[in-house]
Scaffold this active site. Sequence first.
Site, PDB file in Angstrom:
ATOM      1  N   GLY A 286     -19.287  66.054 -79.813  1.00 44.92           N
ATOM      2  CA  GLY A 286     -20.684  66.513 -79.766  1.00 44.92           C
ATOM      3  C   GLY A 286     -21.518  65.879 -80.860  1.00 44.92           C
ATOM      4  O   GLY A 286     -22.384  66.529 -81.444  1.00 44.92           O
ATOM      5  N   ALA A 287     -21.284  64.596 -81.117  1.00 40.59           N
ATOM      6  CA  ALA A 287     -21.930  63.939 -82.265  1.00 40.59           C
ATOM      7  C   ALA A 287     -23.230  63.226 -81.883  1.00 40.59           C
ATOM      8  O   ALA A 287     -23.796  62.503 -82.694  1.00 40.59           O
ATOM      9  CB  ALA A 287     -20.956  62.952 -82.914  1.00 40.59           C
TER      10      ALA A 287
ATOM     11  N   SER B 251     -18.436  80.097 -85.832  1.00 38.79           N
ATOM     12  CA  SER B 251     -19.807  80.554 -86.080  1.00 38.79           C
ATOM     13  C   SER B 251     -19.719  81.864 -86.834  1.00 38.79           C
ATOM     14  O   SER B 251     -18.698  82.564 -86.787  1.00 38.79           O
ATOM     15  CB  SER B 251     -20.534  80.786 -84.760  1.00 38.79           C
ATOM     16  OG  SER B 251     -21.677  81.595 -84.964  1.00 38.79           O
TER      17      SER B 251
ATOM     18  N   TYR C  74     -20.567  84.260 -76.057  1.00 40.87           N
ATOM     19  CA  TYR C  74     -20.494  83.241 -77.114  1.00 40.87           C
ATOM     20  C   TYR C  74     -19.621  83.766 -78.261  1.00 40.87           C
ATOM     21  O   TYR C  74     -18.736  83.059 -78.760  1.00 40.87           O
ATOM     22  CB  TYR C  74     -21.911  82.903 -77.594  1.00 40.87           C
ATOM     23  CG  TYR C  74     -21.973  81.988 -78.789  1.00 40.87           C
ATOM     24  CD1 TYR C  74     -21.358  80.739 -78.776  1.00 40.87           C
ATOM     25  CD2 TYR C  74     -22.669  82.360 -79.941  1.00 40.87           C
ATOM     26  CE1 TYR C  74     -21.428  79.891 -79.875  1.00 40.87           C
ATOM     27  CE2 TYR C  74     -22.754  81.517 -81.037  1.00 40.87           C
ATOM     28  CZ  TYR C  74     -22.128  80.290 -80.999  1.00 40.87           C
ATOM     29  OH  TYR C  74     -22.190  79.460 -82.089  1.00 40.87           O
TER      30      TYR C  74
HETATM   31  N1  LIG Z   1     -27.056  75.585 -84.832  1.00 41.40           N
HETATM   32  C1  LIG Z   1     -26.580  76.668 -85.452  1.00 41.40           C
HETATM   33  O1  LIG Z   1     -27.295  77.389 -86.155  1.00 41.40           O
HETATM   34  C2  LIG Z   1     -25.098  76.996 -85.351  1.00 41.40           C
HETATM   35  C3  LIG Z   1     -24.630  78.108 -86.073  1.00 41.40           C
HETATM   36  C4  LIG Z   1     -23.269  78.398 -86.011  1.00 41.40           C
HETATM   37  C5  LIG Z   1     -22.412  77.591 -85.278  1.00 41.40           C
HETATM   38  N2  LIG Z   1     -22.897  76.543 -84.574  1.00 41.40           N
HETATM   39  C6  LIG Z   1     -21.929  75.726 -83.829  1.00 41.40           C
HETATM   40  O2  LIG Z   1     -22.101  74.364 -84.188  1.00 41.40           O
HETATM   41  C7  LIG Z   1     -21.751  73.530 -83.105  1.00 41.40           C
HETATM   42  C8  LIG Z   1     -22.885  72.556 -82.812  1.00 41.40           C
HETATM   43  O3  LIG Z   1     -24.053  73.296 -82.579  1.00 41.40           O
HETATM   44  P1  LIG Z   1     -25.497  72.632 -82.529  1.00 41.40           P
HETATM   45  O4  LIG Z   1     -26.454  73.639 -83.032  1.00 41.40           O
HETATM   46  O5  LIG Z   1     -25.479  71.285 -83.142  1.00 41.40           O
HETATM   47  O6  LIG Z   1     -25.710  72.610 -80.946  1.00 41.40           O
HETATM   48  P2  LIG Z   1     -26.154  71.466 -79.941  1.00 41.40           P
HETATM   49  O7  LIG Z   1     -27.104  70.504 -80.571  1.00 41.40           O
HETATM   50  O8  LIG Z   1     -26.572  72.183 -78.685  1.00 41.40           O
HETATM   51  O9  LIG Z   1     -24.784  70.719 -79.691  1.00 41.40           O
HETATM   52  C9  LIG Z   1     -23.890  71.054 -78.708  1.00 41.40           C
HETATM   53  C10 LIG Z   1     -23.060  69.806 -78.428  1.00 41.40           C
HETATM   54  O10 LIG Z   1     -22.019  70.161 -77.536  1.00 41.40           O
HETATM   55  C11 LIG Z   1     -21.909  69.139 -76.578  1.00 41.40           C
HETATM   56  N3  LIG Z   1     -21.402  69.727 -75.331  1.00 41.40           N
HETATM   57  C12 LIG Z   1     -21.812  70.858 -74.727  1.00 41.40           C
HETATM   58  N4  LIG Z   1     -21.078  71.078 -73.613  1.00 41.40           N
HETATM   59  C13 LIG Z   1     -20.180  70.049 -73.533  1.00 41.40           C
HETATM   60  C14 LIG Z   1     -19.154  69.702 -72.614  1.00 41.40           C
HETATM   61  N5  LIG Z   1     -18.896  70.434 -71.534  1.00 41.40           N
HETATM   62  N6  LIG Z   1     -18.424  68.584 -72.853  1.00 41.40           N
HETATM   63  C15 LIG Z   1     -18.670  67.815 -73.935  1.00 41.40           C
HETATM   64  N7  LIG Z   1     -19.641  68.083 -74.837  1.00 41.40           N
HETATM   65  C16 LIG Z   1     -20.388  69.194 -74.624  1.00 41.40           C
HETATM   66  C17 LIG Z   1     -23.297  68.565 -76.362  1.00 41.40           C
HETATM   67  O11 LIG Z   1     -23.154  67.222 -75.937  1.00 41.40           O
HETATM   68  P3  LIG Z   1     -24.288  66.421 -75.100  1.00 41.40           P
HETATM   69  O12 LIG Z   1     -25.616  66.774 -75.727  1.00 41.40           O
HETATM   70  O13 LIG Z   1     -23.908  65.007 -75.279  1.00 41.40           O
HETATM   71  O14 LIG Z   1     -24.174  66.886 -73.671  1.00 41.40           O
HETATM   72  C18 LIG Z   1     -23.887  68.688 -77.774  1.00 41.40           C
HETATM   73  O15 LIG Z   1     -23.673  67.512 -78.528  1.00 41.40           O
HETATM   74  C19 LIG Z   1     -21.416  74.470 -81.939  1.00 41.40           C
HETATM   75  O16 LIG Z   1     -20.001  74.657 -81.880  1.00 41.40           O
HETATM   76  C20 LIG Z   1     -22.092  75.770 -82.331  1.00 41.40           C
HETATM   77  O17 LIG Z   1     -21.446  76.880 -81.743  1.00 41.40           O
HETATM   78  C21 LIG Z   1     -24.230  76.224 -84.584  1.00 41.40           C
END
Ligand SMILES: NC(=O)c1ccc[n+]([C@@H]2O[C@H](COP(=O)([O-])OP(=O)(O)OC[C@H]3O[C@@H](n4cnc5c(N)ncnc54)[C@H](OP(=O)(O)O)[C@@H]3O)[C@@H](O)[C@H]2O)c1
Length: 259
Positions: A21-22, A154, A167
């Site tokens: 997810g980079a 999370s 979630y």
């Molecule tokens: N943002 C926050 O405040 C927060 C807080 C706590 C934890 N987190 C955790 O941090 C991580 C990243 O979050 P983020 O905020 O950066 O979210 P994000 O920008 O929505 O990133 C989600 C990533 O997951 C990938 N993805 C989703 N479904 C997929 C699938 N079926 N196969 C392969 N890749 C898939 C997407 O890839 P594509 O875009 O290429 O499709 C995207 O790069 C997650 O695990 C989230 O639970 C986030």
Amino acid sequence: MPLAPVPIPRRFEGRSVVVTGAGTGFGAEIAVRAAQEGARSVGVHYRSSVEGAKRTAGRVAAEGSTPVLLQADIVAWDQIKAMAEAAFERLGGVDVLVNNVGDVAREQMSWRDITEESIDHILAVDIKGTMLCVHEFGARMLEAGHGAIVNIGSTVIVRGSARAPQYAAAKYGLLGVTKSYAHAFAPTVRVNVFAPGFIETPMTDVLPDKVKEELKTRIPLGRMGSPRDVAAAIVFLASDEAGYITGHVLNVNGGMHLA
Ligand SMILES: NC(=O)c1ccc[n+]([C@@H]2O[C@H](COP(=O)([O-])OP(=O)(O)OC[C@H]3O[C@@H](n4cnc5c(N)ncnc54)[C@H](OP(=O)(O)O)[C@@H]3O)[C@@H](O)[C@H]2O)c1
């Protein structure tokens, strides 16, 4: 008066690192940080964000590391297998895997809006997909004789989520996956969970100032985390500095879990 930040250390010198997810958000910051910490190559996984993945690859290359683009939908085991094989071949082995992919059911604002389809999808991506990434990369790391895996959790594992219970269930599920594979792969491959709280990202930028201020009152350290705070702690868990830590959850949330 706060002290000036120290330079970024090089805890991944000569290592190869894959970040899932980079192409977006946290994943992109973790991939760039891996390069800044001396990784010789960084696998930049994406599903649909190809332009974002290319941008991340450019930032990785600018830090002197070799980026390798990897595409896969992690709900499909055969795609994960193919990605793991390609990663080990094209990066010349994988020393570190950061399983950052996670679907947070972003569009759902209340538990009342939950659907069966969403429950199935979130569990398929966050639990099954992450577990199979641990399984496929970890099995190859075992054969190679070393490795470290960090699964991104999370702060919902401390507080639950009234917004999206599926979630929270998925991120709790990751604890079982992590502890099981930490046992299974010991002493060769370490497996841990990194659980972030509220971090300054494009997603949290759009929150109204009033909401941000209210949030800060619930964070003992008085601020949201920066991407640098997050990436630094993930690198620590994946580095040799954490060589005696496995099956552990590292909460990085400014102390929110104290409430
Ligand atoms: N943002 C926050 O405040 C927060 C807080 C706590 C934890 N987190 C955790 O941090 C991580 C990243 O979050 P983020 O905020 O950066 O979210 P994000 O920008 O929505 O990133 C989600 C990533 O997951 C990938 N993805 C989703 N479904 C997929 C699938 N079926 N196969 C392969 N890749 C898939 C997407 O890839 P594509 O875009 O290429 O499709 C995207 O790069 C997650 O695990 C989230 O639970 C986030």
